[in-house]
Design an enzyme around this catalytic site. Structure first.
Site, PDB file in Angstrom:
ATOM      1  N   LYS A 249       0.730  -1.334   0.194  1.00 48.34           N
ATOM      2  CA  LYS A 249       0.026   0.036  -0.067  1.00 48.34           C
ATOM      3  C   LYS A 249       0.693   1.389  -0.262  1.00 48.34           C
ATOM      4  CE  LYS A 249      -3.003   2.697   3.069  1.00 48.34           C
ATOM      5  NZ  LYS A 249      -4.219   2.270   4.174  1.00 48.34           N
ATOM      6  N   ASP A 254      -2.482  10.014   4.133  1.00 48.59           N
ATOM      7  CA  ASP A 254      -4.120   9.507   4.186  1.00 48.59           C
ATOM      8  C   ASP A 254      -4.616  10.448   5.128  1.00 48.59           C
ATOM      9  OD1 ASP A 254      -6.494   8.382   4.611  1.00 48.59           O
ATOM     10  OD2 ASP A 254      -5.785   6.574   5.525  1.00 48.59           O
ATOM     11  N   LYS A 261     -10.115  12.355   8.811  1.00 47.08           N
ATOM     12  CA  LYS A 261      -9.649  11.962   9.910  1.00 47.08           C
ATOM     13  C   LYS A 261      -9.825  13.128  11.044  1.00 47.08           C
ATOM     14  CE  LYS A 261      -6.587   8.197   8.572  1.00 47.08           C
ATOM     15  NZ  LYS A 261      -7.222   7.476   9.106  1.00 47.08           N
ATOM     16  N   ASP A 271       1.677   5.975   5.501  1.00 49.49           N
ATOM     17  CA  ASP A 271       0.461   5.139   5.110  1.00 49.49           C
ATOM     18  C   ASP A 271       1.029   4.541   3.669  1.00 49.49           C
ATOM     19  OD1 ASP A 271      -1.765   3.759   5.669  1.00 49.49           O
ATOM     20  OD2 ASP A 271      -2.906   5.382   4.602  1.00 49.49           O
ATOM     21  N   ASP A 330     -12.299   6.767   4.124  1.00 51.86           N
ATOM     22  CA  ASP A 330     -10.928   6.388   4.764  1.00 51.86           C
ATOM     23  C   ASP A 330     -10.449   4.968   4.795  1.00 51.86           C
ATOM     24  OD1 ASP A 330      -8.856   6.924   6.594  1.00 51.86           O
ATOM     25  OD2 ASP A 330      -9.901   7.279   8.267  1.00 51.86           O
ATOM     26  N   GLU A 332      -9.570   3.478   2.398  1.00 52.88           N
ATOM     27  CA  GLU A 332      -9.082   3.594   0.915  1.00 52.88           C
ATOM     28  C   GLU A 332      -7.992   2.470   0.531  1.00 52.88           C
ATOM     29  OE1 GLU A 332      -7.697   5.116   3.410  1.00 52.88           O
ATOM     30  OE2 GLU A 332      -5.491   4.822   3.115  1.00 52.88           O
ATOM     31  N   ARG A 334      -7.649  -0.727   0.977  1.00 50.54           N
ATOM     32  CA  ARG A 334      -8.281  -1.875   0.300  1.00 50.54           C
ATOM     33  C   ARG A 334      -8.572  -1.676  -1.005  1.00 50.54           C
ATOM     34  NH1 ARG A 334     -12.644  -2.631   5.087  1.00 50.54           N
ATOM     35  NH2 ARG A 334     -10.805  -1.383   6.234  1.00 50.54           N
TER      36      ARG A 334
HETATM   37  N1  BES Z   1      -4.252   4.203   6.980  1.00 50.40           N
HETATM   38  C1  BES Z   1      -5.404   4.022   7.861  1.00 50.40           C
HETATM   39  C2  BES Z   1      -4.914   2.724   8.953  1.00 50.40           C
HETATM   40  C3  BES Z   1      -4.149   3.293   9.999  1.00 50.40           C
HETATM   41  C4  BES Z   1      -4.722   3.740  11.525  1.00 50.40           C
HETATM   42  C5  BES Z   1      -2.504   3.302   9.932  1.00 50.40           C
HETATM   43  C6  BES Z   1      -3.790   4.177  12.363  1.00 50.40           C
HETATM   44  C7  BES Z   1      -1.772   3.641  10.887  1.00 50.40           C
HETATM   45  C8  BES Z   1      -2.178   3.999  12.139  1.00 50.40           C
HETATM   46  C9  BES Z   1      -6.379   3.378   7.067  1.00 50.40           C
HETATM   47  O1  BES Z   1      -6.525   3.833   5.724  1.00 50.40           O
HETATM   48  C10 BES Z   1      -7.821   3.710   7.780  1.00 50.40           C
HETATM   49  O2  BES Z   1      -7.947   5.043   7.804  1.00 50.40           O
HETATM   50  N2  BES Z   1      -8.540   2.637   8.174  1.00 50.40           N
HETATM   51  C11 BES Z   1      -9.660   2.947   8.682  1.00 50.40           C
HETATM   52  C12 BES Z   1     -10.572   1.933   8.336  1.00 50.40           C
HETATM   53  C13 BES Z   1     -12.029   2.237   8.940  1.00 50.40           C
HETATM   54  C14 BES Z   1     -12.584   3.343   7.963  1.00 50.40           C
HETATM   55  C15 BES Z   1     -13.128   0.854   8.448  1.00 50.40           C
HETATM   56  C16 BES Z   1      -9.234   2.741  10.393  1.00 50.40           C
HETATM   57  O3  BES Z   1      -8.687   1.743  10.849  1.00 50.40           O
HETATM   58  O4  BES Z   1     -10.190   3.637  11.050  1.00 50.40           O
HETATM   59 ZN    ZN Z   2      -4.667   4.518   5.066  1.00 46.03          ZN
HETATM   60 MN    MN Z   3      -7.585   5.584   5.604  1.00 42.05          MN
END
Ligand code: BES
Ligand code: ZN
Ligand code: MN
Length: 488
Positions: A249, A254, A261, A271, A330, A332, A334
């Site tokens: 990825k 992000d 966020k 990210d 968010d 994104e 996947r």
């Molecule tokens: N890049 C984030 C995941 C992340 C969170 C990495 C904290 C490092 C530290 C990912 O894109 C994300 O935002 N995931 C969301 C998914 C949710 C919207 C289903 C998450 O984990 O909140």
């Molecule tokens: Zn992300």
């Molecule tokens: Mn995200």
């Protein structure tokens, strides 16, 4: 990066600092083998001097003893290995902890009779600093690390240098701020590194992605003025024993997109840690000349909110032709990964490792240091074992079938998030599994926490980018090559 070499224990030392090992025993701290000549140079008083400083030999304990003109070197540094000095990870951490305190020294020597490859790796990783954005470099850079040992340890030390370089490359890429590292510049850097290594590289720009109908990557990238990219690097050795696809990825920042966020934004330059890991690993695998074909596929995009962003409720037509409804912009990672996995599978690999900073749920489930491994059980466990030999924290996780129903969309083939939040790490893995054909040995590594160290530096791990996953990817390729990671 400093150079690292094995020298005969009898060689006269020209070092600014000599590192010895200390282990814990029930009778107090003991010097680890290899320190005898250092102790002799100090009239056999080293152990007493360390005792006077309150030494215990525990991991992360680093003590410094000036030699007051008694030896050719001005400083002895003791580093704790704990109760098992034969453990490679104990050696790695001890060397790393010592080198972290020795910035400003030019020549450091290690007089520790432990796993030489692990000592070299830990020392190089501990010596890492990121100074690209400092106007004046604070201290002179470390130039050489020497390790007392037999010539038979040279191969392990050469391997360690390749591995450490790959890890440090990922740290540099992750630490580079997102105003300088964005899809275009990230792809250009990847291409430059691949060409230097003599590997084949292909970069799809936004136009090529549109022509190729990469709906997932284009959807996520739509909100940023900095367009997305897809980088593919291939390594094709003669007489390859397997074909490994690596997918990582590459979200260069992000923000969450329109589902902006509200927390952890200072974390989100990491990210792209998965993409950096697959790029650095294929370079290392090629440098080690492993007889395994490897293709690294890295989707790169910046997830931003704007008038051109993709929206919650949008339906994306993915590269494989299926449709995905966006429940949350968010989620994104996947989406870009699904397209990248589909593309990677066109080359018909026999094994797949996908690595990504995918979910906050990984941190909830496993904490900041343990990656989660999900996928086809047998290959998942093989990769978990490879991580173990490499010294990386990892834990196998399931992909329960009952989580699949949450990904049903009322309008499209799938939705990218379920309405229920439970098992978020596994749900993301389950989503990716929809793009992998049954029977293929595949594994998803969630490195959301491990890729970035928000806490203070420790052992061989600095603050910021850590390079998580690289050592596991290289060890997995070594496994496919039928080569056990060399040690000692
Ligand atoms: N890049 C984030 C995941 C992340 C969170 C990495 C904290 C490092 C530290 C990912 O894109 C994300 O935002 N995931 C969301 C998914 C949710 C919207 C289903 C998450 O984990 O909140
Ligand atoms: Zn992300
Ligand atoms: Mn995200």
């Amino acid at each position: 990066m400093p150079s690292v070499s094995i020298i005969a224990p009898t060689t006269a030392l020209r070092a600014d600092a000599v590192v010895v090992g200390l282990r814990t025993t029930k009778n107090g701290p003991k010097l680890v083998d290899g320190a005898a000549s250092i102790d002799a140079a100090l009239g056999g008083r080293l152990h007493d001097a360390l005792r006077a400083l309150g030494a215990s030999g525990r991991p992360d304990e680093v003590l410094k003893v000036p030699t007051l003109g008694l030896a050719d070197f001005p400083l002895v540094v003791s580093t704790g290995l704990g109760d098992d000095p034969t453990s490679p990870e104990a050696a790695r951490r001890a060397a790393g902890a010592a080198l972290r305190t020795l910035s400003g020294h030019r020549r450091v020597h290690l007089a520790i009779d432990a796993d030489h490859g692990a000592l070299a790796e830990g020392a190089l990783l501990g010596a890492y600093t990121f100074t690209a954005y400092k106007s004046s470099p604070a201290k002179p850079a470390l130039r050489t690390i020497s390790i007392a040992g037999p010539t038979s340890a040279r191969a392990a030390v050469r391997r360690a240098a390749v591995v450490a370089e790959a890890v440090c490359r990922v740290r540099d890429l992750v630490n580079t701020p997102p105003n300088d590292l964005y899809p275009e510049t990230f792809a250009a850097r990847a291409a430059e590194l691949a060409k230097e290594a003599g590997l084949t590289v292909e970069v799809l720009d936004e136009k090529a992605l549109k022509k190729g109908k990469y709906g997932g990557i284009l959807g996520v990238g739509a909100g940023s003025v900095r367009g997305p990219r897809l980088v593919r690097i291939t390594y094709r050795p003669a007489r390859a024993k397997a074909h490994l696809a690596l997918v990582g990825k590459g979200i260069t920042f992000d923000s969450g997109g329109l589902n902006l966020k509200t927390a952890n934004l200072l974390w989100m330059k990491s990210d792209m840690g998965g993409a950096a890991a697959v790029i650095a690993s294929i370079l290392a695998i090629a440098a080690l000349k492993l007889p395994v074909s490897v293709t690294a596929t890295a989707p790169m995009a910046e997830n931003m909110p704007s008038g051109t962003s993709y929206r919650p409720s949008d339906v994306l037509r993915m590269y494989d032709g299926s449709t995905v409804e966006v429940g949350d912009t968010d989620a994104e990672g996947r989406l870009v990964l699904a397209d990248a996995i589909t593309r990677a599978l066109e080359d018909e690999p026999d094994h797949l490792i996908e690595i990504s900073t995918l979910t906050g749920a990984q941190l909830v489930a496993l904490g900041p240091r343990m990656m989660g491994a999900m996928g086809a059980p047998e290959w998942r466990d093989t990769v978990v074992a490879a991580a173990g030999t490499a010294g990386e924290g990892i834990w196998p996780m399931p992909l329960p079938d009952e989580l699949r129903a949450g990904l049903d969309s009322p309008v499209a083939d799938l939705q990218n998030v379920p309405t229920e939040r439970w098992g978020g790490m596994l749900v993301a893995g389950r989503f990716l599994g929809e793009f992998v054909p049954a029977g293929l040995p595949w594994v998803h590594l969630d490195i959301a926490g491990p890729a970035f160290n928000n806490g203070g530096p420790r052992d061989y791990t600095p603050k910021g980018g850590t390079g998580a996953g690289v050592r596991t990817l290289i060890a997995a390729a070594e496994h496919l090559a039928g080569r056990a990671a060399p040690s000692r």
